[in-house]
Scaffold this motif. Structure first.
Motif, PDB file in Angstrom:
ATOM      1  N   THR A  39      10.858   8.755 -41.695  1.00 12.80           N
ATOM      2  CA  THR A  39       9.190   8.856 -41.838  1.00 12.80           C
ATOM      3  C   THR A  39       8.745  10.144 -41.965  1.00 12.80           C
ATOM      4  O   THR A  39       8.113  10.333 -42.791  1.00 12.80           O
ATOM      5  CB  THR A  39       8.643   8.335 -40.447  1.00 12.80           C
ATOM      6  OG1 THR A  39       8.993   7.175 -40.171  1.00 12.80           O
ATOM      7  CG2 THR A  39       7.424   8.489 -40.306  1.00 12.80           C
ATOM      8  N   ARG A  40       9.405  11.404 -41.164  1.00 13.09           N
ATOM      9  CA  ARG A  40       8.907  12.578 -41.233  1.00 13.09           C
ATOM     10  C   ARG A  40       9.259  13.085 -42.544  1.00 13.09           C
ATOM     11  O   ARG A  40       8.739  14.477 -42.937  1.00 13.09           O
ATOM     12  CB  ARG A  40       9.269  13.341 -40.020  1.00 13.09           C
ATOM     13  CG  ARG A  40       8.212  12.891 -38.849  1.00 13.09           C
ATOM     14  CD  ARG A  40       9.018  13.449 -37.533  1.00 13.09           C
ATOM     15  NE  ARG A  40       8.100  12.873 -36.360  1.00 13.09           N
ATOM     16  CZ  ARG A  40       7.850  11.793 -35.993  1.00 13.09           C
ATOM     17  NH1 ARG A  40       9.015  10.702 -36.395  1.00 13.09           N
ATOM     18  NH2 ARG A  40       7.159  11.375 -34.966  1.00 13.09           N
ATOM     19  N   GLY A  41      10.409  12.950 -43.053  1.00  9.93           N
ATOM     20  CA  GLY A  41      10.801  13.481 -44.255  1.00  9.93           C
ATOM     21  C   GLY A  41      10.017  13.286 -45.343  1.00  9.93           C
ATOM     22  O   GLY A  41       9.750  14.173 -46.370  1.00  9.93           O
ATOM     23  N   VAL A  42       9.248  12.382 -45.518  1.00  2.80           N
ATOM     24  CA  VAL A  42       8.009  12.127 -46.383  1.00  2.80           C
ATOM     25  C   VAL A  42       7.097  13.272 -46.108  1.00  2.80           C
ATOM     26  O   VAL A  42       6.446  13.527 -47.531  1.00  2.80           O
ATOM     27  CB  VAL A  42       7.656  10.563 -46.303  1.00  2.80           C
ATOM     28  CG1 VAL A  42       6.440  10.358 -47.394  1.00  2.80           C
ATOM     29  CG2 VAL A  42       8.549   9.794 -46.573  1.00  2.80           C
ATOM     30  N   ILE A  43       6.600  13.480 -45.031  1.00  3.96           N
ATOM     31  CA  ILE A  43       5.563  14.388 -44.824  1.00  3.96           C
ATOM     32  C   ILE A  43       6.169  15.652 -45.416  1.00  3.96           C
ATOM     33  O   ILE A  43       5.262  16.303 -46.074  1.00  3.96           O
ATOM     34  CB  ILE A  43       5.094  14.101 -43.344  1.00  3.96           C
ATOM     35  CG1 ILE A  43       4.450  12.819 -43.143  1.00  3.96           C
ATOM     36  CG2 ILE A  43       4.104  15.453 -42.976  1.00  3.96           C
ATOM     37  CD1 ILE A  43       4.302  12.752 -41.504  1.00  3.96           C
ATOM     38  N   LEU A  44       7.157  16.056 -44.904  1.00  5.75           N
ATOM     39  CA  LEU A  44       7.772  17.345 -45.383  1.00  5.75           C
ATOM     40  C   LEU A  44       7.785  17.411 -46.762  1.00  5.75           C
ATOM     41  O   LEU A  44       7.677  18.543 -47.421  1.00  5.75           O
ATOM     42  CB  LEU A  44       9.301  17.564 -44.696  1.00  5.75           C
ATOM     43  CG  LEU A  44       9.147  17.579 -43.094  1.00  5.75           C
ATOM     44  CD1 LEU A  44      10.484  17.751 -42.617  1.00  5.75           C
ATOM     45  CD2 LEU A  44       8.145  18.793 -42.614  1.00  5.75           C
ATOM     46  N   ALA A  45       8.290  16.424 -47.526  1.00  9.17           N
ATOM     47  CA  ALA A  45       8.405  16.337 -48.949  1.00  9.17           C
ATOM     48  C   ALA A  45       6.952  16.474 -49.631  1.00  9.17           C
ATOM     49  O   ALA A  45       6.923  17.480 -50.693  1.00  9.17           O
ATOM     50  CB  ALA A  45       8.819  15.112 -49.384  1.00  9.17           C
ATOM     51  N   LEU A 101      16.022  15.541 -52.086  1.00 11.88           N
ATOM     52  CA  LEU A 101      15.880  14.674 -50.847  1.00 11.88           C
ATOM     53  C   LEU A 101      15.385  15.575 -49.703  1.00 11.88           C
ATOM     54  O   LEU A 101      15.829  16.734 -49.496  1.00 11.88           O
ATOM     55  CB  LEU A 101      17.228  13.917 -50.788  1.00 11.88           C
ATOM     56  CG  LEU A 101      17.809  13.076 -51.366  1.00 11.88           C
ATOM     57  CD1 LEU A 101      19.310  12.614 -50.937  1.00 11.88           C
ATOM     58  CD2 LEU A 101      16.528  11.895 -51.556  1.00 11.88           C
ATOM     59  N   VAL A 102      14.456  15.202 -49.065  1.00 13.36           N
ATOM     60  CA  VAL A 102      14.164  15.950 -47.840  1.00 13.36           C
ATOM     61  C   VAL A 102      14.189  15.021 -46.777  1.00 13.36           C
ATOM     62  O   VAL A 102      13.511  13.977 -46.430  1.00 13.36           O
ATOM     63  CB  VAL A 102      12.523  16.488 -48.021  1.00 13.36           C
ATOM     64  CG1 VAL A 102      12.068  17.177 -46.901  1.00 13.36           C
ATOM     65  CG2 VAL A 102      12.231  17.126 -49.385  1.00 13.36           C
ATOM     66  N   ASP A 103      14.805  15.781 -45.604  1.00 14.35           N
ATOM     67  CA  ASP A 103      14.789  14.981 -44.416  1.00 14.35           C
ATOM     68  C   ASP A 103      14.151  15.780 -43.040  1.00 14.35           C
ATOM     69  O   ASP A 103      14.415  17.152 -43.404  1.00 14.35           O
ATOM     70  CB  ASP A 103      15.897  14.328 -43.842  1.00 14.35           C
ATOM     71  CG  ASP A 103      15.919  12.980 -42.908  1.00 14.35           C
ATOM     72  OD1 ASP A 103      14.670  12.758 -42.579  1.00 14.35           O
ATOM     73  OD2 ASP A 103      16.951  12.627 -42.800  1.00 14.35           O
ATOM     74  N   ASP A 104      14.093  15.348 -41.968  1.00 18.34           N
ATOM     75  CA  ASP A 104      13.672  16.505 -40.944  1.00 18.34           C
ATOM     76  C   ASP A 104      14.791  16.914 -40.289  1.00 18.34           C
ATOM     77  O   ASP A 104      14.975  18.200 -39.810  1.00 18.34           O
ATOM     78  CB  ASP A 104      12.593  15.673 -39.934  1.00 18.34           C
ATOM     79  CG  ASP A 104      13.153  14.512 -39.270  1.00 18.34           C
ATOM     80  OD1 ASP A 104      14.221  13.962 -39.595  1.00 18.34           O
ATOM     81  OD2 ASP A 104      12.398  13.873 -38.351  1.00 18.34           O
ATOM     82  N   GLU A 166       0.577  14.920 -38.921  1.00 18.55           N
ATOM     83  CA  GLU A 166       0.196  13.844 -39.559  1.00 18.55           C
ATOM     84  C   GLU A 166       0.548  12.694 -38.888  1.00 18.55           C
ATOM     85  O   GLU A 166      -0.219  11.649 -38.902  1.00 18.55           O
ATOM     86  CB  GLU A 166       0.976  13.642 -41.094  1.00 18.55           C
ATOM     87  CG  GLU A 166       0.356  14.854 -42.137  1.00 18.55           C
ATOM     88  CD  GLU A 166       1.186  16.140 -41.891  1.00 18.55           C
ATOM     89  OE1 GLU A 166       1.150  16.591 -42.880  1.00 18.55           O
ATOM     90  OE2 GLU A 166       1.843  16.221 -40.935  1.00 18.55           O
ATOM     91  N   ILE A 167       1.456  12.599 -37.906  1.00 15.42           N
ATOM     92  CA  ILE A 167       1.912  11.461 -37.066  1.00 15.42           C
ATOM     93  C   ILE A 167       1.668  12.033 -35.671  1.00 15.42           C
ATOM     94  O   ILE A 167       1.249  10.852 -34.794  1.00 15.42           O
ATOM     95  CB  ILE A 167       3.443  11.274 -37.132  1.00 15.42           C
ATOM     96  CG1 ILE A 167       3.695  10.809 -38.782  1.00 15.42           C
ATOM     97  CG2 ILE A 167       3.972  10.226 -36.211  1.00 15.42           C
ATOM     98  CD1 ILE A 167       5.272  10.831 -38.873  1.00 15.42           C
ATOM     99  N   ASP A 168       1.869  13.101 -35.116  1.00 13.08           N
ATOM    100  CA  ASP A 168       2.296  13.376 -33.799  1.00 13.08           C
ATOM    101  C   ASP A 168       1.060  14.188 -33.262  1.00 13.08           C
ATOM    102  O   ASP A 168       0.856  14.521 -32.028  1.00 13.08           O
ATOM    103  CB  ASP A 168       3.425  14.279 -33.371  1.00 13.08           C
ATOM    104  CG  ASP A 168       4.567  13.260 -33.912  1.00 13.08           C
ATOM    105  OD1 ASP A 168       4.978  12.384 -33.493  1.00 13.08           O
ATOM    106  OD2 ASP A 168       5.283  13.997 -34.705  1.00 13.08           O
ATOM    107  N   GLY A 169       0.062  14.725 -34.312  1.00 14.07           N
ATOM    108  CA  GLY A 169      -1.033  15.550 -33.582  1.00 14.07           C
ATOM    109  C   GLY A 169      -0.691  17.092 -33.662  1.00 14.07           C
ATOM    110  O   GLY A 169      -1.999  17.725 -33.602  1.00 14.07           O
ATOM    111  N   ASP A 170       0.592  17.414 -33.706  1.00 11.89           N
ATOM    112  CA  ASP A 170       0.764  18.800 -34.038  1.00 11.89           C
ATOM    113  C   ASP A 170       2.049  19.102 -34.361  1.00 11.89           C
ATOM    114  O   ASP A 170       2.929  18.305 -34.628  1.00 11.89           O
ATOM    115  CB  ASP A 170       0.733  19.611 -32.380  1.00 11.89           C
ATOM    116  CG  ASP A 170       1.811  18.980 -31.530  1.00 11.89           C
ATOM    117  OD1 ASP A 170       2.377  17.818 -31.752  1.00 11.89           O
ATOM    118  OD2 ASP A 170       2.185  19.689 -30.729  1.00 11.89           O
TER     119      ASP A 170
END
Length: 186
Positions: A39-45, A101-104, A166-170
């Protein structure tokens, strides 16, 4: 007990540095596709693609998408799996492109191995690179990230928690050492 290791400013600097390194490695943003692993890799990408667009405002921004690897994992019977997310490829796909490819967090390498299998089913990239916010070591496969925000050696008893606005608020990264050797919460 969780211990903070990266703040919002640290994450922002790391992503800016990664973006510059991607541009240098690729000699610009042409034929570049940025794919995040949910999930978080998409945001980072998406953040990396936006940063690259700001760095090179006269060039076409690199497309960003999502690559779900859930059904390609080799440990589905041994670990909890999340609900598969849609794979979103940019128009034109990945054929002949450099895919980043991007991952957290890079840990055992199993997620990235699954990502390679998923990519092979989608087309033939010219090259595949790996960008991660955190590399914590403990590889089970011979996989190395090309672009790393922070190397964070850790015990297998610890959990790396990446929080994104975007997911956790910070935005923050913390190490939680209240995880038992079996992987469950203490």
């Amino acid at each position: 007990m969780a211990r903070a290791v990266l703040s919002q400013a640290d994450i922002s600097r790391a992503l800016t540095r990664i973006s510059h390194e991607i541009l240098e490695s690729n000699r610009g943003s042409s034929d570049l596709v940025i794919l995040g692993i949910p999930t978080r890799g998409v945001i980072l990408a998406r953040r990396i693609a936006e940063t690259i667009a700001r760095i090179e405002p006269d060039a076409a921004p690199p497309p960003a998408g999502a690559l779900d690897v859930t059904m390609y994992r080799d440990d589905l019977t041994r670990t909890r799996t999340r609900t598969p997310q849609p794979t979103e490829l940019p128009p034109g796909g990945i054929d002949g492109k450099t895919v980043v490819l991007v991952d957290d967090v890079l840990f055992s390498g199993r997620t990235i191995r699954a990502a390679f299998d998923a990519l092979n089913d989608l087309g033939r990239a010219r090259a595949v690179r790996l960008a991660v916010l955190i590399d914590r070591g403990h590889r089970e496969f011979p996989i190395r990230a090309d672009f790393v925000g922070k190397n964070l050696p850790s015990s297998t008893r610890e959990r790396i928690n990446v929080r994104l606005t975007e997911i956790d608020g910070d935005d923050a990264v913390a190490i939680d050492d209240s995880v038992t050797a079996e992987g469950g919460e203490a």
